[in-house]
Design a protein around this motif. Structure first.
Motif, PDB file in Angstrom:
ATOM      1  N   TYR A 128      83.847 -43.731 -15.586  1.00 21.75           N
ATOM      2  CA  TYR A 128      82.782 -43.601 -16.577  1.00 21.75           C
ATOM      3  C   TYR A 128      83.219 -42.695 -17.727  1.00 21.75           C
ATOM      4  O   TYR A 128      82.959 -42.989 -18.893  1.00 21.75           O
TER       5      TYR A 128
ATOM      6  N   ASN B 230      83.407 -44.006 -21.700  1.00 17.02           N
ATOM      7  CA  ASN B 230      82.278 -43.620 -22.544  1.00 17.02           C
ATOM      8  C   ASN B 230      82.576 -42.343 -23.314  1.00 17.02           C
ATOM      9  O   ASN B 230      83.488 -41.588 -22.960  1.00 17.02           O
TER      10      ASN B 230
ATOM     11  N   ILE C 122      78.267 -38.203 -21.438  1.00 21.39           N
ATOM     12  CA  ILE C 122      77.661 -38.375 -20.118  1.00 21.39           C
ATOM     13  C   ILE C 122      76.454 -37.446 -20.044  1.00 21.39           C
ATOM     14  O   ILE C 122      76.547 -36.266 -20.383  1.00 21.39           O
TER      15      ILE C 122
ATOM     16  N   ASP D 201      72.893 -40.108 -16.362  1.00 18.31           N
ATOM     17  CA  ASP D 201      74.090 -40.923 -16.107  1.00 18.31           C
ATOM     18  C   ASP D 201      74.807 -40.444 -14.845  1.00 18.31           C
ATOM     19  O   ASP D 201      75.255 -41.242 -14.029  1.00 18.31           O
TER      20      ASP D 201
ATOM     21  N   ILE E 127      75.502 -42.677 -11.560  1.00 18.94           N
ATOM     22  CA  ILE E 127      76.864 -42.947 -11.091  1.00 18.94           C
ATOM     23  C   ILE E 127      77.009 -42.587  -9.614  1.00 18.94           C
ATOM     24  O   ILE E 127      77.556 -43.345  -8.819  1.00 18.94           O
TER      25      ILE E 127
END
Length: 190
Positions: free
Chosen positions: A12, A16, A19, A23, A27
């Motif tokens: 992630y 990206n 975060i 998020d 996750i």
């Protein structure tokens, strides 16, 4: 296994730019995110042990997340400001490789074993133990913070890694910890 969660987080972060708290919970999964956050806070409690206000600052989130785990909250309602709070992933990218290195070292000592002992884990029992230890860490009792954090780490690694040996050691340390705390409180009060 903890490596699966670190790999998800690593993926992630690499894909990206930011975060957020929500998020992170998404996750890791709700219950696992509580356990991972408790593990991080317990390690921080050991590292920051010499600071005088450490037990108060880290004790409150330890109590909060352990109670969330104890009662099996499926969703924690954070304030909108906290759930949208985000961090640039570039800051995490620098450190995630170091974390991966330490996770590999943890895997050497904690791995799925003693399956029959890992069946001792029940969320209510483990949640009660984690909540009790969190409360003891919060209280300003000498020698309780670090030993409580070690106990929490053992229980948490036992749960996350499905390691029956660590879980059993954590439960035994909890028993010793409660007896030690009771003796200290008894001598202070009387």
């Amino acid at each position: 296994m903890i490596t699966n969660y670190v790999e998800k987080l690593k993926q992630y972060i690499n894909e990206n730019e930011e975060i957020s708290t929500s998020d992170f919970v998404e996750i890791m999964g709700v219950h696992t995110s509580f356990l991972i956050l408790l593990l991080i806070l317990s390690v921080l409690n050991i590292i920051l042990a010499p600071l005088p206000i450490n037990s108060f600052i880290l004790g409150i989130p330890l109590i909060f997340f352990s109670i969330c785990y104890l009662f099996g909250f499926q969703k924690v309602i954070f304030s909108k400001k906290l759930s949208k709070k985000s961090v640039k992933c570039i800051a995490w990218r620098k450190h995630i490789h170091k974390v991966s290195h330490y996770i590999e070292k943890i895997l050497v000592i904690s791995k799925p074993r003693f399956f029959y002992l890992s069946q001792l884990h029940r969320r209510f029992i483990s949640g009660f133990i984690l909540s009790t230890i969190s409360l003891l860490i919060f209280l300003p009792i000498p020698f309780i913070n670090t030993s409580g954090s070690v106990t929490m780490i053992m229980v948490l690694l036992g749960i996350i890694q499905k390691d029956g040996l660590f879980l059993t050691i954590g439960y035994l340390l909890f028993t010793v910890h409660i007896i030690f705390s009771a003796v200290i409180i008894y001598h202070v009060v009387i």
